[in-house]
Design a protein around this motif. Structure first.
Motif, PDB file in Angstrom:
ATOM      1  N   ALA A  42       5.730  45.149  41.952  1.00 46.05           N
ATOM      2  CA  ALA A  42       4.672  45.489  41.000  1.00 46.05           C
ATOM      3  C   ALA A  42       5.172  45.334  39.561  1.00 46.05           C
ATOM      4  CB  ALA A  42       4.183  46.906  41.238  1.00 46.05           C
ATOM      5  N   GLN A  43       6.360  44.744  39.418  1.00 42.56           N
ATOM      6  CA  GLN A  43       6.927  44.544  38.082  1.00 42.56           C
ATOM      7  C   GLN A  43       6.057  43.624  37.229  1.00 42.56           C
ATOM      8  OE1 GLN A  43      10.811  43.025  39.451  1.00 42.56           O
ATOM      9  NE2 GLN A  43      11.724  44.427  37.956  1.00 42.56           N
ATOM     10  N   ASN A  44       6.152  43.828  35.926  1.00 40.19           N
ATOM     11  CA  ASN A  44       5.622  42.820  35.002  1.00 40.19           C
ATOM     12  C   ASN A  44       6.675  41.725  34.904  1.00 40.19           C
ATOM     13  OD1 ASN A  44       3.200  44.016  34.347  1.00 40.19           O
ATOM     14  ND2 ASN A  44       4.066  45.203  32.659  1.00 40.19           N
ATOM     15  N   VAL A  45       6.264  40.492  35.122  1.00 40.17           N
ATOM     16  CA  VAL A  45       7.236  39.402  35.029  1.00 40.17           C
ATOM     17  C   VAL A  45       6.685  38.260  34.174  1.00 40.17           C
ATOM     18  CG1 VAL A  45       8.327  39.888  37.254  1.00 40.17           C
ATOM     19  CG2 VAL A  45       6.403  38.304  37.155  1.00 40.17           C
ATOM     20  N   ARG A  46       7.619  37.487  33.685  1.00 44.30           N
ATOM     21  CA  ARG A  46       7.272  36.266  32.949  1.00 44.30           C
ATOM     22  C   ARG A  46       8.009  35.117  33.606  1.00 44.30           C
ATOM     23  NH1 ARG A  46       9.505  33.095  28.815  1.00 44.30           N
ATOM     24  NH2 ARG A  46      11.307  34.492  28.581  1.00 44.30           N
ATOM     25  N   VAL A  47       7.294  34.017  33.844  1.00 46.06           N
ATOM     26  CA  VAL A  47       7.914  32.826  34.413  1.00 46.06           C
ATOM     27  C   VAL A  47       8.005  31.774  33.323  1.00 46.06           C
ATOM     28  CG1 VAL A  47       7.678  30.952  36.081  1.00 46.06           C
ATOM     29  CG2 VAL A  47       7.126  33.292  36.762  1.00 46.06           C
ATOM     30  N   SER A  48       9.164  31.177  33.218  1.00 44.37           N
ATOM     31  CA  SER A  48       9.383  30.138  32.199  1.00 44.37           C
ATOM     32  C   SER A  48       9.879  28.861  32.878  1.00 44.37           C
ATOM     33  CB  SER A  48      10.407  30.625  31.173  1.00 44.37           C
ATOM     34  OG  SER A  48      10.726  29.568  30.279  1.00 44.37           O
ATOM     35  N   ILE A  49       9.211  27.740  32.559  1.00 46.19           N
ATOM     36  CA  ILE A  49       9.636  26.431  33.058  1.00 46.19           C
ATOM     37  C   ILE A  49      10.141  25.611  31.879  1.00 46.19           C
ATOM     38  CG2 ILE A  49       8.917  24.300  34.213  1.00 46.19           C
ATOM     39  CD1 ILE A  49       6.699  25.907  35.581  1.00 46.19           C
ATOM     40  N   ASN A  50      11.375  25.152  31.979  1.00 48.10           N
ATOM     41  CA  ASN A  50      11.954  24.335  30.906  1.00 48.10           C
ATOM     42  C   ASN A  50      11.212  23.002  30.832  1.00 48.10           C
ATOM     43  OD1 ASN A  50      13.845  22.264  29.691  1.00 48.10           O
ATOM     44  ND2 ASN A  50      15.064  24.126  29.370  1.00 48.10           N
ATOM     45  N   ARG A  51      10.650  22.689  29.640  1.00 47.21           N
ATOM     46  CA  ARG A  51       9.823  21.484  29.465  1.00 47.21           C
ATOM     47  C   ARG A  51      10.618  20.185  29.622  1.00 47.21           C
ATOM     48  NH1 ARG A  51       6.256  25.681  29.451  1.00 47.21           N
ATOM     49  NH2 ARG A  51       4.311  25.188  28.380  1.00 47.21           N
ATOM     50  N   ASP A  52      11.948  20.259  29.548  1.00 43.70           N
ATOM     51  CA  ASP A  52      12.775  19.048  29.645  1.00 43.70           C
ATOM     52  C   ASP A  52      13.431  18.895  31.016  1.00 43.70           C
ATOM     53  OD1 ASP A  52      12.303  18.297  26.935  1.00 43.70           O
ATOM     54  OD2 ASP A  52      13.757  19.829  26.310  1.00 43.70           O
TER      55      ASP A  52
END
Length: 347
Positions: A42-52
């Protein structure tokens, strides 16, 4: 995921016109749901994808508070400062929590998101193409008939010709090419919905614009149309050039222009009438092919009394009143038709 994935997105951007950044933003949002679903958190999470590089990272997010009530969502100011002395109340502390096998989940999710976004983009392209063609005419081929509705193939999409918009007794066979009037284009979750008509007066207007160059160029103007689809239409035309006969222009050499339209409408009769600003003249002409002895109008009530020879009465009224009904709709006047003998017997 890796740089090959980024290259694939760039190719999609080039081929389909779907922005790489829009795809990545959508994928990041989808991966948040995938992470929570697969790892039961139930955590708040952020997903990040490297654009390169295409690398995927997941970060838990906790808000800095004075007193922690939910340790999945919050962190105390004291603990936050142990991580970094710069943290203040209401700041968000991020900590990487990327699972070891998250790349496989990301790849599966990516495929679903990309396919969905491409489909949405293609639908938007089709919608954009047809939304500007409302009230226009289009040619398509009959794809299928289901529950009374006829589905017309327009190349990239299908449009529907509902039962109420079909010409009575007209047959629609698979592969037949027909012209239809675009009544409405709506955006739906399943893509653009295009409603067509074969009965709309606008179809007559657009067919004449296509067949008669003088109408297309504005030399001849269509003033009004009244129609009973599949049976008969009356169209009033006016010339903006004294040297051009509006009726002759619409009929065409040896009747070729109007014949093409009649053929498209499977034999529907078309009366072409010269418009006049004088209501008496216009009403008299509107009852064509019947001959009129006299027409008297009441401007205030917008009614007209028309007298015709006895032998012309049935022609003026028409079968089941059709000629009189179409004339009234064409002119916008209420028309009362009497024969000469009817008038003389009352006087």
């Amino acid at each position: 995921m890796n740089s090959d994935f980024i290259e694939a997105l760039e190719q999609i951007q080039k081929d389909k016109g779907v922005s790489k950044d829009i795809l990545i933003d959508a994928l990041e949002a989808a991966l948040i749901s995938s992470y929570k679903r697969n790892f039961g958190t139930a955590q708040n999470v952020r997903v990040s994808i490297n654009r390169d590089t295409g690398e995927v990272h997941v970060y838990s997010q906790k808000r800095v508070v004075e007193e922690v009530e939910n340790d999945l969502l919050e962190i105390s100011l004291a603990d936050a400062k142990k991580i970094n002395a710069k943290y203040e109340l209401e700041d968000v502390v991020e900590n990487e929590v990327t699972p070891r096998n998250f790349g496989r989940i990301a790849a599966q999710t990516a495929k679903q998101v990309v396919v969905q976004r491409i489909r949405e983009a293609e639908r938007d392209v089709v919608f954009g193409e047809f939304i500007n063609r409302e009230s226009d005419i289009i040619t398509g081929s009959v794809a299928r008939v289901a529950k009374g509705s006829v589905y017309i193939s327009l190349g990239k999409t299908e449009a529907v010709l509902p039962p109420g918009e079909q010409i009575p007794n007209e047959q629609y066979n698979h592969g037949d090419r027909i012209k239809c009037y675009i009544v409405e284009v709506k955006k739906t979750t399943k893509g653009p919905q295009i409603q067509l008509s074969r009965t709309h007066p606008g179809l007559i207007k657009r067919l004449f614009e296509l067949e008669v160059p003088e109408i297309h160029d504005g030399v001849v103007e269509i003033k009004s149309i009244s129609r009973e689809a599949g049976s008969r239409t009356k169209i009033a035309v006016k010339s903006n050039d004294a040297n051009v006969d509006p009726v002759g222009a619409c009929v065409g050499p040896k009747g070729a222009r109007v014949a093409t339209i009649v053929e498209e409408l499977k034999g529907e009769k078309i009366d072409i009438i010269k418009y006049s600003d004088d209501p008496e003249v216009f009403i008299t002409s509107s009852l064509s092919p019947a001959k009129v002895v006299s027409t008297t109008v009441n401007e205030e009530e917008k009614t007209a009394k028309v007298i015709v020879p006895d032998y012309q009465l049935s022609l003026a009224i028409g079968k089941e009143g059709q000629n009189a009904r179409l004339a009234a709709k064409l002119t916008g006047w209420k028309i009362d038709i009497k024969s000469e003998s009817q008038v003389s017997s009352k006087s």
